[in-house]
Design a protein around this motif. Structure first.
Motif, mmCIF file in Angstrom:
data_model
loop_
_atom_site.group_PDB
_atom_site.id
_atom_site.type_symbol
_atom_site.label_atom_id
_atom_site.label_comp_id
_atom_site.label_asym_id
_atom_site.label_seq_id
_atom_site.Cartn_x
_atom_site.Cartn_y
_atom_site.Cartn_z
ATOM 1 N N SER A 163 0.814 -1.210 0.000
ATOM 2 C CA SER A 163 0.000 0.000 0.000
ATOM 3 C C SER A 163 0.850 1.263 0.000
ATOM 4 C CB SER A 163 -0.922 0.007 1.225
ATOM 5 O OG SER A 163 -0.158 -0.104 2.428
ATOM 6 N N CYS A 164 2.132 1.136 0.356
ATOM 7 C CA CYS A 164 3.048 2.274 0.339
ATOM 8 C C CYS A 164 3.556 2.572 -1.062
ATOM 9 C CB CYS A 164 4.227 2.012 1.262
ATOM 10 S SG CYS A 164 5.193 0.559 0.799
ATOM 11 N N GLY A 165 3.282 1.674 -2.013
ATOM 12 C CA GLY A 165 3.757 1.874 -3.377
ATOM 13 C C GLY A 165 5.114 1.263 -3.657
ATOM 14 N N ARG A 166 5.697 0.590 -2.688
ATOM 15 C CA ARG A 166 7.005 -0.038 -2.868
ATOM 16 C C ARG A 166 6.857 -1.555 -2.929
ATOM 17 N NH1 ARG A 166 11.237 3.435 -1.744
ATOM 18 N NH2 ARG A 166 12.609 1.645 -1.393
ATOM 19 N N GLU A 167 7.923 -2.222 -3.401
ATOM 20 C CA GLU A 167 7.923 -3.680 -3.438
ATOM 21 C C GLU A 167 7.746 -4.240 -2.034
ATOM 22 O OE1 GLU A 167 8.212 -5.668 -6.138
ATOM 23 O OE2 GLU A 167 8.326 -3.975 -7.509
ATOM 24 N N LEU A 168 7.088 -5.388 -1.932
ATOM 25 C CA LEU A 168 6.849 -5.993 -0.621
ATOM 26 C C LEU A 168 8.164 -6.228 0.117
ATOM 27 C CD1 LEU A 168 4.131 -8.676 -1.470
ATOM 28 C CD2 LEU A 168 3.804 -6.346 -0.639
ATOM 29 N N CYS A 169 8.174 -5.878 1.388
ATOM 30 C CA CYS A 169 9.379 -6.043 2.205
ATOM 31 C C CYS A 169 9.812 -7.507 2.259
ATOM 32 C CB CYS A 169 9.134 -5.526 3.619
ATOM 33 S SG CYS A 169 8.707 -3.780 3.714
ATOM 34 N N CYS A 170 8.835 -8.408 2.390
ATOM 35 C CA CYS A 170 9.159 -9.827 2.523
ATOM 36 C C CYS A 170 9.792 -10.380 1.256
ATOM 37 C CB CYS A 170 7.915 -10.630 2.883
ATOM 38 S SG CYS A 170 6.572 -10.501 1.675
ATOM 39 N N ALA A 171 9.510 -9.752 0.119
ATOM 40 C CA ALA A 171 10.036 -10.241 -1.154
ATOM 41 C C ALA A 171 11.351 -9.580 -1.523
ATOM 42 C CB ALA A 171 9.015 -10.005 -2.270
ATOM 43 N N THR A 172 11.806 -8.611 -0.714
ATOM 44 C CA THR A 172 13.032 -7.900 -1.066
ATOM 45 C C THR A 172 14.135 -8.049 -0.024
ATOM 46 O OG1 THR A 172 12.014 -5.886 -0.173
ATOM 47 C CG2 THR A 172 11.928 -6.190 -2.559
ATOM 48 N N PHE A 173 13.846 -7.708 1.258
ATOM 49 C CA PHE A 173 14.955 -7.712 2.211
ATOM 50 C C PHE A 173 14.674 -8.443 3.519
ATOM 51 C CE2 PHE A 173 12.490 -3.958 3.238
ATOM 52 C CZ PHE A 173 12.457 -3.960 4.615
ATOM 53 N N LEU A 174 13.421 -8.663 3.902
ATOM 54 C CA LEU A 174 13.155 -9.335 5.172
ATOM 55 C C LEU A 174 13.599 -10.797 5.122
ATOM 56 C CD1 LEU A 174 9.660 -8.154 6.469
ATOM 57 C CD2 LEU A 174 11.919 -7.505 7.269
ATOM 58 N N THR A 175 14.264 -11.239 6.172
ATOM 59 C CA THR A 175 14.723 -12.626 6.227
ATOM 60 C C THR A 175 13.927 -13.469 7.215
ATOM 61 O OG1 THR A 175 16.387 -12.013 7.884
ATOM 62 C CG2 THR A 175 17.068 -11.973 5.574
ATOM 63 N N SER A 176 13.138 -12.811 8.083
ATOM 64 C CA SER A 176 12.324 -13.554 9.044
ATOM 65 C C SER A 176 11.081 -12.738 9.363
ATOM 66 C CB SER A 176 13.112 -13.837 10.332
ATOM 67 O OG SER A 176 13.511 -12.623 10.949
ATOM 68 N N PHE A 177 10.055 -13.417 9.864
ATOM 69 C CA PHE A 177 8.794 -12.764 10.205
ATOM 70 C C PHE A 177 8.668 -12.661 11.720
ATOM 71 C CE2 PHE A 177 7.580 -14.882 6.097
ATOM 72 C CZ PHE A 177 7.508 -13.714 5.365
ATOM 73 N N GLU A 178 8.362 -11.455 12.196
ATOM 74 C CA GLU A 178 8.176 -11.229 13.625
ATOM 75 C C GLU A 178 6.689 -11.219 13.962
ATOM 76 O OE1 GLU A 178 10.208 -7.845 15.198
ATOM 77 O OE2 GLU A 178 11.764 -7.936 13.649
ATOM 78 N N PRO A 179 6.341 -11.599 15.205
ATOM 79 C CA PRO A 179 4.933 -11.481 15.635
ATOM 80 C C PRO A 179 4.503 -10.014 15.621
ATOM 81 C CG PRO A 179 6.214 -12.852 17.151
ATOM 82 C CD PRO A 179 7.192 -12.191 16.240
ATOM 83 N N ILE A 180 3.306 -9.754 15.117
ATOM 84 C CA ILE A 180 2.810 -8.380 15.000
ATOM 85 C C ILE A 180 1.427 -8.316 15.628
ATOM 86 C CG2 ILE A 180 2.269 -6.504 13.396
ATOM 87 C CD1 ILE A 180 4.119 -7.873 11.379
ATOM 88 N N SER A 181 1.185 -7.271 16.426
ATOM 89 C CA SER A 181 -0.105 -7.101 17.080
ATOM 90 C C SER A 181 -0.673 -5.723 16.764
ATOM 91 C CB SER A 181 0.033 -7.270 18.601
ATOM 92 O OG SER A 181 0.796 -6.205 19.148
ATOM 93 N N VAL A 182 -1.971 -5.569 17.034
ATOM 94 C CA VAL A 182 -2.634 -4.287 16.820
ATOM 95 C C VAL A 182 -2.054 -3.216 17.733
ATOM 96 C CG1 VAL A 182 -4.872 -3.106 16.900
ATOM 97 C CG2 VAL A 182 -4.743 -5.436 16.028
ATOM 98 N N ARG A 183 -1.459 -3.626 18.847
ATOM 99 C CA ARG A 183 -0.844 -2.660 19.762
ATOM 100 C C ARG A 183 0.204 -1.812 19.053
ATOM 101 N NH1 ARG A 183 3.869 -2.806 22.282
ATOM 102 N NH2 ARG A 183 4.192 -4.965 21.593
ATOM 103 N N LEU A 184 0.944 -2.397 18.143
ATOM 104 C CA LEU A 184 1.957 -1.646 17.407
ATOM 105 C C LEU A 184 1.317 -0.585 16.528
ATOM 106 C CD1 LEU A 184 4.352 -4.544 16.316
ATOM 107 C CD2 LEU A 184 4.431 -3.142 18.370
ATOM 108 N N ALA A 185 0.149 -0.890 15.977
ATOM 109 C CA ALA A 185 -0.548 0.088 15.136
ATOM 110 C C ALA A 185 -1.018 1.273 15.972
ATOM 111 C CB ALA A 185 -1.731 -0.575 14.433
ATOM 112 N N ARG A 186 -1.533 1.008 17.161
ATOM 113 C CA ARG A 186 -1.993 2.096 18.031
ATOM 114 C C ARG A 186 -0.841 3.020 18.398
ATOM 115 N NH1 ARG A 186 -4.800 -2.210 20.957
ATOM 116 N NH2 ARG A 186 -6.991 -2.294 20.306
#
Length: 282
Positions: A163-186
Motif C-alpha cells: 500500500s506504500c507503493g514499494r515492493e513488498l518487504c518480505c520479497a526484497t529484504f526481510l529474512t524472518s517474520f516477527e509477531p505483529i499485534s494491533v498494539r503496534l498500530a496504536r
C-alpha cells in the motif's frame, strides 16, 4: 571493512548478499550464487562496494561470472518451470482440489534420485493430494515434493507492491517474520481495524514491527499534540507529529501551519526563566 554486493534471482526479487571475492562486477552482470544444490545464475543489482561494518561476516563468496552454459541451463529451467506450473494448475483443477500453487522449484542436479520438483501451495485446510501426486510423478517422471506454506511465505514467493507503493518487504529484504499485534498500530497512530493495516498476505503489515522502535524513540523526545512550543518561526501549538521526517506540525498564533524539525522545537513550559538556576543533570 567488508566488500559486499547484492544479487537477485528474479526481477525485483529478494536481495541476496555476496562477497564478490577478487571479482569486479557491474549492475546487470550475470553471476553464480552458491546454493546447497550448486551455483545458480543471479543478476547483480548492487555493484561491489566497501561497507564499514564488523557485523557483516560469513557471506557466501560469488562463484564467478556465469558462463554461456550456465545461462543456457538457467533459461531452459525457467521455461520448464513455467510449463510445470501450467501442468500443476491444470491437474489441481481436474482433481477439484482447494489449493493454490504459488511457486515451483526445480533441482536437476540430484544424480542419486533424479530431478526433484518442489511445488509450494497454500490451502485453507488439509488437502488429499495423493491423486495429484501420482499424476505429477507419472507425467513429469520426476520426484515430486508438495509443500504447504503460510500466506506470509506465499507473499514472499509471489512478490507484489504494498500500500506504500514499494515492493513488498518480505520479497526484497526481510529474512524472518516477527509477531505483529494491533498494539503496534496504536502506538503509530494507525487505525486499529486489521483490514486497514493488513499487507498483501492478509496479515498485519510487517513494517509495523521494524518501524515501531522509531516511533517509541520519537515519542520520548517530541512534545505532545496540544503542547505550547517555540520555533524559529515563532510560538505555536503542536497539532500533529510527522515521525518519518522527525518533525512536528505547529499552528502559529495567527493560524499559519508549519512543519518544524524536532531539533528546532522548544516546549515553552520547559524553557528556563531569566535568572533561574540551571537544572541539575540527572
Amino acid at each position: 571493512m567488508a566488500r559486499v554486493m547484492a544479487v537477485t534471482f528474479t526481477t525485483h526479487g529478494r536481495l541476496h548478499y555476496l562477497d564478490p571475492g577478487e571479482g569486479t562486477y557491474a549492475v546487470g552482470d550475470r553471476v553464480l550464487h552458491p546454493t546447497e544444490t550448486g551455483p545458480e545464475v543471479a543478476t547483480v543489482v548492487w555493484a561491489p562496494e566497501h561497507v564499514d561494518s564488523d557485523t557483516i561476516t560469513g557471506l557466501p563468496v560469488c562463484a564467478g561470472p556465469a558462463t554461456d552454459a550456465d545461462l543456457s541451463r538457467d533459461a531452459a529451467n525457467r521455461v520448464r518451470v513455467g510449463e510445470i506450473e501450467a501442468l500443476v494448475d491444470e491437474l489441481v483443477e481436474r482433481h477439484g482440489l482447494a489449493m493454490k500453487v504459488v511457486g515451483i522449484d526445480l533441482d536437476d542436479r540430484s544424480a542419486d534420485y533424479g530431478t526433484l520438483v518442489a511445488v509450494y501451495y497454500t490451502a485453507p485446510h488439509r488437502v488429499d493430494f495423493r491423486g495429484l501426486l501420482s499424476d505429477l510423478a507419472r507425467t513429469l517422471r520426476s520426484r515430486i515434493d508438495l509443500r504447504q506454506i503460510g500466506v506470509r511465505d506465499a507473499a514472499r514467493l509471489t512478490g507484489g507492491v504494498g500500500s506504500c507503493g514499494r515492493e513488498l518487504c518480505c520479497a526484497t529484504f526481510l529474512t524472518s517474520f516477527e509477531p505483529i499485534s494491533v498494539r503496534l498500530a496504536r502506538a503509530q497512530d494507525l487505525p486499529a481495524n486489521p483490514l486497514q493495516i493488513a499487507g498483501a498476505c492478509g496479515k498485519l503489515m510487517c513494517c509495523l514491527a521494524y518501524e515501531h522502535p522509531l516511533y517509541v524513540d520519537f515519542a520520548k523526545q517530541a512534545p505532545r499534540v496540544g503542547a505550547a512550543v517555540s520555533t524559529p518561526d515563532g510560538d505555536g501549538v503542536v497539532v500533529a507529529h510527522d515521525v518519518p521526517s522527525w518533525s512536528v506540525v505547529v499552528r502559529g498564533s495567527g493560524g499559519e501551519v508549519t512543519r518544524c524539525p524536532l531539533v528546532d522545537v522548544c516546549t515553552r513550559a520547559a524553557r528556563a526563566r531569566p535568572g533561574a538556576a540551571p537544572a541539575e543533570a540527572g
